[in-house]
Scaffold this active site. Sequence first.
Site, PDB file in Angstrom:
ATOM      1  N   ASN A  51       0.804  -1.219   0.000  1.00 23.48           N
ATOM      2  CA  ASN A  51       0.000   0.000   0.000  1.00 23.48           C
ATOM      3  C   ASN A  51       0.841   1.275   0.000  1.00 23.48           C
ATOM      4  O   ASN A  51       0.437   2.284  -0.556  1.00 23.48           O
ATOM      5  CB  ASN A  51      -0.988   0.002   1.169  1.00 23.48           C
ATOM      6  CG  ASN A  51      -0.326  -0.164   2.517  1.00 23.48           C
ATOM      7  OD1 ASN A  51       0.795  -0.668   2.622  1.00 23.48           O
ATOM      8  ND2 ASN A  51      -1.014   0.234   3.568  1.00 23.48           N
ATOM      9  N   LYS A  57      12.370  -7.559   1.254  1.00 27.42           N
ATOM     10  CA  LYS A  57      11.413  -8.372   0.502  1.00 27.42           C
ATOM     11  C   LYS A  57      10.121  -7.570   0.385  1.00 27.42           C
ATOM     12  O   LYS A  57       9.335  -7.483   1.316  1.00 27.42           O
ATOM     13  CB  LYS A  57      11.156  -9.700   1.220  1.00 27.42           C
ATOM     14  CG  LYS A  57      10.740 -10.856   0.273  1.00 27.42           C
ATOM     15  CD  LYS A  57       9.391 -10.657  -0.417  1.00 27.42           C
ATOM     16  CE  LYS A  57       8.228 -10.948   0.508  1.00 27.42           C
ATOM     17  NZ  LYS A  57       6.904 -10.892  -0.249  1.00 27.42           N
ATOM     18  N   GLU A  69       4.669  -8.947  -3.185  1.00 32.66           N
ATOM     19  CA  GLU A  69       4.612  -9.403  -4.577  1.00 32.66           C
ATOM     20  C   GLU A  69       3.575  -8.635  -5.387  1.00 32.66           C
ATOM     21  O   GLU A  69       3.604  -8.666  -6.628  1.00 32.66           O
ATOM     22  CB  GLU A  69       4.303 -10.900  -4.631  1.00 32.66           C
ATOM     23  CG  GLU A  69       2.963 -11.326  -4.083  1.00 32.66           C
ATOM     24  CD  GLU A  69       2.981 -11.607  -2.589  1.00 32.66           C
ATOM     25  OE1 GLU A  69       2.128 -12.394  -2.135  1.00 32.66           O
ATOM     26  OE2 GLU A  69       3.834 -11.036  -1.872  1.00 32.66           O
ATOM     27  N   GLY A 112      -0.096  -7.667   7.540  1.00 34.17           N
ATOM     28  CA  GLY A 112      -1.274  -8.100   8.260  1.00 34.17           C
ATOM     29  C   GLY A 112      -0.928  -8.795   9.567  1.00 34.17           C
ATOM     30  O   GLY A 112       0.193  -9.279   9.766  1.00 34.17           O
ATOM     31  N   THR A 113      -1.916  -8.872  10.460  1.00 36.68           N
ATOM     32  CA  THR A 113      -1.679  -9.464  11.773  1.00 36.68           C
ATOM     33  C   THR A 113      -1.339 -10.941  11.665  1.00 36.68           C
ATOM     34  O   THR A 113      -0.477 -11.446  12.408  1.00 36.68           O
ATOM     35  CB  THR A 113      -2.914  -9.248  12.666  1.00 36.68           C
ATOM     36  OG1 THR A 113      -3.122  -7.832  12.822  1.00 36.68           O
ATOM     37  CG2 THR A 113      -2.724  -9.859  14.036  1.00 36.68           C
ATOM     38  N   THR A 147       0.241 -12.486   9.224  1.00 39.98           N
ATOM     39  CA  THR A 147       1.639 -12.543   8.800  1.00 39.98           C
ATOM     40  C   THR A 147       2.561 -12.154   9.941  1.00 39.98           C
ATOM     41  O   THR A 147       3.625 -12.754  10.141  1.00 39.98           O
ATOM     42  CB  THR A 147       1.872 -11.610   7.597  1.00 39.98           C
ATOM     43  OG1 THR A 147       0.994 -11.987   6.541  1.00 39.98           O
ATOM     44  CG2 THR A 147       3.310 -11.683   7.112  1.00 39.98           C
ATOM     45  N   LEU A 160      15.767 -16.008  18.006  1.00 37.17           N
ATOM     46  CA  LEU A 160      16.121 -15.043  19.051  1.00 37.17           C
ATOM     47  C   LEU A 160      16.715 -13.760  18.474  1.00 37.17           C
ATOM     48  O   LEU A 160      17.703 -13.227  18.972  1.00 37.17           O
ATOM     49  CB  LEU A 160      17.085 -15.670  20.065  1.00 37.17           C
ATOM     50  CG  LEU A 160      16.519 -16.854  20.860  1.00 37.17           C
ATOM     51  CD1 LEU A 160      17.584 -17.418  21.793  1.00 37.17           C
ATOM     52  CD2 LEU A 160      15.289 -16.432  21.646  1.00 37.17           C
ATOM     53  N   GLU A 188       4.508  -3.729  12.514  1.00 32.60           N
ATOM     54  CA  GLU A 188       3.437  -2.746  12.339  1.00 32.60           C
ATOM     55  C   GLU A 188       2.355  -3.458  11.555  1.00 32.60           C
ATOM     56  O   GLU A 188       2.516  -3.726  10.368  1.00 32.60           O
ATOM     57  CB  GLU A 188       3.958  -1.502  11.608  1.00 32.60           C
ATOM     58  CG  GLU A 188       3.095  -0.270  11.869  1.00 32.60           C
ATOM     59  CD  GLU A 188       2.165   0.062  10.739  1.00 32.60           C
ATOM     60  OE1 GLU A 188       1.309  -0.791  10.418  1.00 32.60           O
ATOM     61  OE2 GLU A 188       2.281   1.153  10.170  1.00 32.60           O
ATOM     62  N   CYS A 238      -3.155   0.993   7.403  1.00 37.48           N
ATOM     63  CA  CYS A 238      -3.400   0.376   8.711  1.00 37.48           C
ATOM     64  C   CYS A 238      -4.069   1.334   9.680  1.00 37.48           C
ATOM     65  O   CYS A 238      -4.674   0.893  10.664  1.00 37.48           O
ATOM     66  CB  CYS A 238      -2.085  -0.128   9.310  1.00 37.48           C
ATOM     67  SG  CYS A 238      -1.334  -1.449   8.341  1.00 37.48           S
ATOM     68  N   GLU A 247       8.397   3.067  14.729  1.00 36.85           N
ATOM     69  CA  GLU A 247       9.042   3.700  13.589  1.00 36.85           C
ATOM     70  C   GLU A 247       9.120   5.199  13.875  1.00 36.85           C
ATOM     71  O   GLU A 247       8.430   5.714  14.749  1.00 36.85           O
ATOM     72  CB  GLU A 247       8.256   3.457  12.301  1.00 36.85           C
ATOM     73  CG  GLU A 247       8.202   2.002  11.885  1.00 36.85           C
ATOM     74  CD  GLU A 247       7.411   1.786  10.607  1.00 36.85           C
ATOM     75  OE1 GLU A 247       6.500   2.591  10.315  1.00 36.85           O
ATOM     76  OE2 GLU A 247       7.700   0.818   9.891  1.00 36.85           O
TER      77      GLU A 247
END
Length: 501
Positions: free
Chosen positions: A157, A180, A183, A233-234, A236, A248, A254, A288, A467
């Site tokens: 987004n 990354k 896609e 997303g949550t 993920t 660890l 976010e 979000c 952030e």
Amino acid sequence: MSAVAAADIPAYRLHYGGGWQSPHSARTIEVRSPASRVLLASVPDADAQDVEAAAQAAQAGFERWSRLDVFERARHMQALAALVRQRVPALAELESAVTGRPVREMRAQMGRIPEWIEYFASIALGLEGEANRVKGDIVTLTHQEPYGVCALLTPWNHPILILVKKFAAALAAGNSCLVKPSELAPVSTLVFADWCREAGLPDGVINVVTGGAETGAAVCASPVVQRIDLTGGTATGRRVAAAAGARLVPCTLELGGKAPILVFEDADVDEAASGAVFAAFIASGQTCVSATRFIVAAPIYERFLDAFRARAASLRIGDPADEATDVGPVISQASASRSFEHIEAARAAGARLLCGGDPPTLTAPFDEGFYVPPTIFADVTPDMRLFREEVFGPVVCVTPFRDEAEALALANDSPYALGAAIWTRDVARAHRVSVQVKAGVVWVNDHHKNDPRSVWGGYGESGYGKENGWDALVSYMRKRSVVIRTAPAFDDWFAGGRRYG
């Protein structure tokens, strides 16, 4: 598509180690316009071997980058900011084409991208160690150092904005990045990586691998990666947190949101309605922190609904490249289907439809696009699906409240805690409510405003970590304590020493 036309479609490679690299994987992903479904480009679907090659390039880049003096790193970043500032128009057009967001909207957002790079380059110069004389003739020194290779998993987004929010802090702290992108919108991230090379950043400082979930999992699993930062997303986020926990390594997440907007009876109704349209429908509701639950004081409820409906109904839907367009498509067929499922569920539950609800009628080629009209439902109760679940599209609900206590109860009735807004002219109420509403970012009489100096992040199912600001910079560094004895002789505990501990 003709052979000539097909030849004009860019087929990108991976970008790591300071240049374009041919992938090991033969799989590719098509990138299509969400506005027309026209093929825009293809990118590699990187496999584990591709990821490991990029990770090794990132490690080599870290060895080079981290050894530079902070002033030298800042000069490199300032040069990149200057190059990006020159190319804002081209970057905005590229982002608009791939994401479907109106070009006017993207020009405003891309115009601020250099600020994040300049800000973090500048504040890193102010990082200083600490020294303390402590008990037992001891001096302690504190040093801050980068983690190493940081994995940045970025969404579709805001491909460049969110990349740069993470990337600028990570680089200023002395890390290198393995990126990354989603896609669904990977192209601008690859182009940005090449601009980094062109601006003179050392090879391997930014490295991009494209692909889907398997590629992302390989990035998180790489033993080279020392820190993970995801916007997504949550669901993920839970997988990424588990992968980070297994290794660890620290991570910042976010994630999703269901932002409440509290409109009190003393608010300017027309101004609040204008703010509501911006908060709900910018980016087609695909952020979000998009305003999704409007919680409005009963005395002004119907007046607010009338003003909100009128403003939303006037928004122009269409070609993202047209300067006159206010609302573009959502990103995919899955996003459009989810939005219309929520619309049908709200209708079935008895919510009152104020505007939108049905697919818009558009001319070719946009009749093939993933368009959802700005849609508002009134009289939505907390038990309805639309009140509880994240839509991530331009579908919002309005609920009345009787008093401040009920407003807060409704606002906080959610597992998410990322963004919220309060509309009131009562200063005391603004302060009082802002510290009681569940959200990591709270706006008063506004929404969506973002700045590199303003800390950003939520909690609960909206993730954790920050952030922007100093919090982001220091989160990309770990502290080392050096303990130095200043006494002239060692205090031998086993020979009768008494100062141990």
